[in-house]
Design a protein around this motif. Structure first.
Motif, PDB file in Angstrom:
ATOM      1  N   HIS A  12     -26.697  35.086  27.182  1.00 18.84           N
ATOM      2  CA  HIS A  12     -26.467  33.789  26.464  1.00 18.84           C
ATOM      3  C   HIS A  12     -26.423  34.045  24.971  1.00 18.84           C
ATOM      4  O   HIS A  12     -25.383  33.527  24.369  1.00 18.84           O
ATOM      5  N   VAL A  13     -27.189  34.702  24.244  1.00 22.06           N
ATOM      6  CA  VAL A  13     -27.422  35.022  22.833  1.00 22.06           C
ATOM      7  C   VAL A  13     -26.117  36.041  22.345  1.00 22.06           C
ATOM      8  O   VAL A  13     -25.555  35.493  21.489  1.00 22.06           O
ATOM      9  N   GLY A  14     -25.809  36.761  23.345  1.00 20.44           N
ATOM     10  CA  GLY A  14     -24.603  37.524  22.878  1.00 20.44           C
ATOM     11  C   GLY A  14     -23.109  36.805  22.929  1.00 20.44           C
ATOM     12  O   GLY A  14     -22.165  37.111  22.075  1.00 20.44           O
ATOM     13  N   ALA A  15     -23.180  36.072  23.878  1.00 21.79           N
ATOM     14  CA  ALA A  15     -22.094  34.905  23.966  1.00 21.79           C
ATOM     15  C   ALA A  15     -21.861  34.203  22.767  1.00 21.79           C
ATOM     16  O   ALA A  15     -20.777  33.889  22.052  1.00 21.79           O
ATOM     17  N   GLN A  16     -23.155  33.545  22.382  1.00 21.87           N
ATOM     18  CA  GLN A  16     -23.284  32.858  21.087  1.00 21.87           C
ATOM     19  C   GLN A  16     -22.665  33.671  19.925  1.00 21.87           C
ATOM     20  O   GLN A  16     -21.974  33.025  18.817  1.00 21.87           O
ATOM     21  N   ILE A  17     -23.265  34.760  19.788  1.00 19.99           N
ATOM     22  CA  ILE A  17     -22.735  35.721  18.654  1.00 19.99           C
ATOM     23  C   ILE A  17     -21.242  35.898  18.672  1.00 19.99           C
ATOM     24  O   ILE A  17     -20.790  35.702  17.669  1.00 19.99           O
ATOM     25  N   ARG A  18     -20.767  36.250  19.775  1.00 17.31           N
ATOM     26  CA  ARG A  18     -19.344  36.270  19.913  1.00 17.31           C
ATOM     27  C   ARG A  18     -18.609  35.224  19.602  1.00 17.31           C
ATOM     28  O   ARG A  18     -17.639  35.360  18.917  1.00 17.31           O
ATOM     29  N   MET A  19     -19.137  34.210  20.092  1.00 19.46           N
ATOM     30  CA  MET A  19     -18.111  32.840  19.802  1.00 19.46           C
ATOM     31  C   MET A  19     -18.290  32.462  18.104  1.00 19.46           C
ATOM     32  O   MET A  19     -17.129  32.080  17.775  1.00 19.46           O
ATOM     33  N   ARG A  20     -19.545  32.710  17.547  1.00 17.40           N
ATOM     34  CA  ARG A  20     -19.421  32.353  16.381  1.00 17.40           C
ATOM     35  C   ARG A  20     -18.706  33.454  15.508  1.00 17.40           C
ATOM     36  O   ARG A  20     -17.861  32.946  14.650  1.00 17.40           O
ATOM     37  N   ARG A  21     -18.835  34.849  15.880  1.00 10.20           N
ATOM     38  CA  ARG A  21     -17.989  35.842  15.275  1.00 10.20           C
ATOM     39  C   ARG A  21     -16.445  35.343  15.126  1.00 10.20           C
ATOM     40  O   ARG A  21     -15.823  35.533  14.187  1.00 10.20           O
ATOM     41  N   LYS A  22     -15.953  35.164  16.465  1.00  9.39           N
ATOM     42  CA  LYS A  22     -14.489  34.911  16.590  1.00  9.39           C
ATOM     43  C   LYS A  22     -14.186  33.708  15.848  1.00  9.39           C
ATOM     44  O   LYS A  22     -13.031  33.613  15.220  1.00  9.39           O
ATOM     45  N   SER A  23     -15.340  32.596  15.837  1.00 12.15           N
ATOM     46  CA  SER A  23     -14.521  31.554  15.229  1.00 12.15           C
ATOM     47  C   SER A  23     -14.409  31.681  13.661  1.00 12.15           C
ATOM     48  O   SER A  23     -13.841  30.906  13.103  1.00 12.15           O
ATOM     49  N   LEU A  24     -15.328  32.855  13.060  1.00 12.85           N
ATOM     50  CA  LEU A  24     -15.119  32.970  11.683  1.00 12.85           C
ATOM     51  C   LEU A  24     -13.806  33.885  11.508  1.00 12.85           C
ATOM     52  O   LEU A  24     -13.557  34.291  10.307  1.00 12.85           O
ATOM     53  N   GLY A  25     -13.340  34.171  12.305  1.00 10.58           N
ATOM     54  CA  GLY A  25     -12.059  35.495  12.519  1.00 10.58           C
ATOM     55  C   GLY A  25     -12.612  36.747  11.946  1.00 10.58           C
ATOM     56  O   GLY A  25     -11.860  37.486  11.441  1.00 10.58           O
ATOM     57  N   MET A  26     -14.026  36.979  12.511  1.00  5.64           N
ATOM     58  CA  MET A  26     -14.355  38.207  12.034  1.00  5.64           C
ATOM     59  C   MET A  26     -14.269  39.402  13.150  1.00  5.64           C
ATOM     60  O   MET A  26     -14.622  38.797  14.389  1.00  5.64           O
ATOM     61  N   SER A  27     -14.008  40.430  13.013  1.00  3.09           N
ATOM     62  CA  SER A  27     -13.932  41.672  14.074  1.00  3.09           C
ATOM     63  C   SER A  27     -15.223  41.985  14.203  1.00  3.09           C
ATOM     64  O   SER A  27     -16.288  41.936  13.399  1.00  3.09           O
ATOM     65  N   GLN A  28     -15.301  42.796  15.528  1.00  6.76           N
ATOM     66  CA  GLN A  28     -16.665  43.282  15.682  1.00  6.76           C
ATOM     67  C   GLN A  28     -17.033  44.672  14.784  1.00  6.76           C
ATOM     68  O   GLN A  28     -18.141  44.650  14.320  1.00  6.76           O
ATOM     69  N   SER A  29     -15.913  45.285  14.139  1.00  2.00           N
ATOM     70  CA  SER A  29     -16.104  46.262  13.188  1.00  2.00           C
ATOM     71  C   SER A  29     -16.669  45.676  11.934  1.00  2.00           C
ATOM     72  O   SER A  29     -17.329  46.286  11.410  1.00  2.00           O
ATOM     73  N   ALA A  30     -16.174  44.498  11.475  1.00  2.00           N
ATOM     74  CA  ALA A  30     -16.430  43.792  10.253  1.00  2.00           C
ATOM     75  C   ALA A  30     -17.910  43.473  10.511  1.00  2.00           C
ATOM     76  O   ALA A  30     -18.868  43.715   9.470  1.00  2.00           O
ATOM     77  N   LEU A  31     -18.602  43.012  11.524  1.00  2.00           N
ATOM     78  CA  LEU A  31     -19.856  42.494  11.786  1.00  2.00           C
ATOM     79  C   LEU A  31     -20.769  43.823  11.833  1.00  2.00           C
ATOM     80  O   LEU A  31     -21.713  43.842  11.124  1.00  2.00           O
ATOM     81  N   ALA A  32     -20.159  44.877  12.289  1.00  2.00           N
ATOM     82  CA  ALA A  32     -20.789  45.951  12.493  1.00  2.00           C
ATOM     83  C   ALA A  32     -21.193  46.745  11.027  1.00  2.00           C
ATOM     84  O   ALA A  32     -22.382  46.934  10.683  1.00  2.00           O
ATOM     85  N   GLY A  33     -20.153  46.616  10.145  1.00  2.00           N
ATOM     86  CA  GLY A  33     -20.007  47.096   8.837  1.00  2.00           C
ATOM     87  C   GLY A  33     -21.135  46.195   8.086  1.00  2.00           C
ATOM     88  O   GLY A  33     -21.873  47.113   7.233  1.00  2.00           O
ATOM     89  N   ARG A  34     -21.273  45.001   8.047  1.00  2.00           N
ATOM     90  CA  ARG A  34     -22.333  44.235   7.336  1.00  2.00           C
ATOM     91  C   ARG A  34     -23.622  44.480   7.837  1.00  2.00           C
ATOM     92  O   ARG A  34     -24.579  44.376   7.145  1.00  2.00           O
ATOM     93  N   LEU A  35     -23.587  45.132   9.120  1.00  2.00           N
ATOM     94  CA  LEU A  35     -25.247  45.050   9.729  1.00  2.00           C
ATOM     95  C   LEU A  35     -25.618  46.602   9.519  1.00  2.00           C
ATOM     96  O   LEU A  35     -26.571  46.821   9.663  1.00  2.00           O
ATOM     97  N   GLY A  36     -24.512  47.438   9.142  1.00  2.00           N
ATOM     98  CA  GLY A  36     -24.820  48.997   9.205  1.00  2.00           C
ATOM     99  C   GLY A  36     -25.201  49.552  10.517  1.00  2.00           C
ATOM    100  O   GLY A  36     -25.938  50.757  10.781  1.00  2.00           O
ATOM    101  N   ILE A  37     -24.405  49.050  11.756  1.00  2.00           N
ATOM    102  CA  ILE A  37     -24.414  49.609  12.936  1.00  2.00           C
ATOM    103  C   ILE A  37     -22.959  49.812  13.410  1.00  2.00           C
ATOM    104  O   ILE A  37     -21.934  49.587  12.658  1.00  2.00           O
TER     105      ILE A  37
END
Length: 145
Positions: A12-37
């Protein structure tokens, strides 16, 4: 040895992260880069395959501009199995977080005509009803193979 299934709350938490990330138009790579992972780690978090630690969850929420608590909204330990209404909500959230669900919702939101939107809802409802009826197991179409 059988693989351990992810916790419904982690999913559930993962789906919420994905939904919010996508609603911001952010890629997984962009999120990862901001997190250092790596983006693969973000993928695992979004699928619920890996648990998100408290400090990482706080960092993800900060990058996504939400409170940590919002990532747990409507989460249940059993994935909603004990409450059919919550199970339906969780299933809908999982669909909306999927690529198809997200794209469908984005396109639907761009349609301004109320009558066109109603026609689309009627069409999809009809298709779902037809598919459900066709997939029902009856004595005539039961396959005993």
């Amino acid at each position: 040895m059988q693989a351990k299934l992810p916790s419904p709350i982690d999913v559930h938490v993962g789906a919420q992260i994905r939904m919010r990330r996508k609603s911001l138009g952010m890629s997984q790579s962009a999120l990862a880069g901001r997190l250092g992972i790596t983006f693969q780690q973000v993928q695992k978090y979004e699928k619920g395959a890996n648990r998100v630690g408290a400090s990482r969850l706080q960092a993800i929420a900060s990058v996504l501009g939400v409170d940590v608590s919002s990532l747990f909204a409507n989460a249940t330990p059993d994935g909603g199995a004990g409450n059919p209404a919550l199970g339906t909500i969780n299933a809908m959230q999982t669909f909306v977080a999927s690529n198809e669900g997200f794209s469908l919702n984005q396109a639907f939101a761009r349609i301004k005509s109320t009558s066109v939107r109603r026609s689309i809802v009627a069409l999809v409802t009809s298709l779902a009803t037809t598919e459900t009826a066709e997939n029902a197991v009856t004595p005539e179409n039961k396959n005993d193979d």
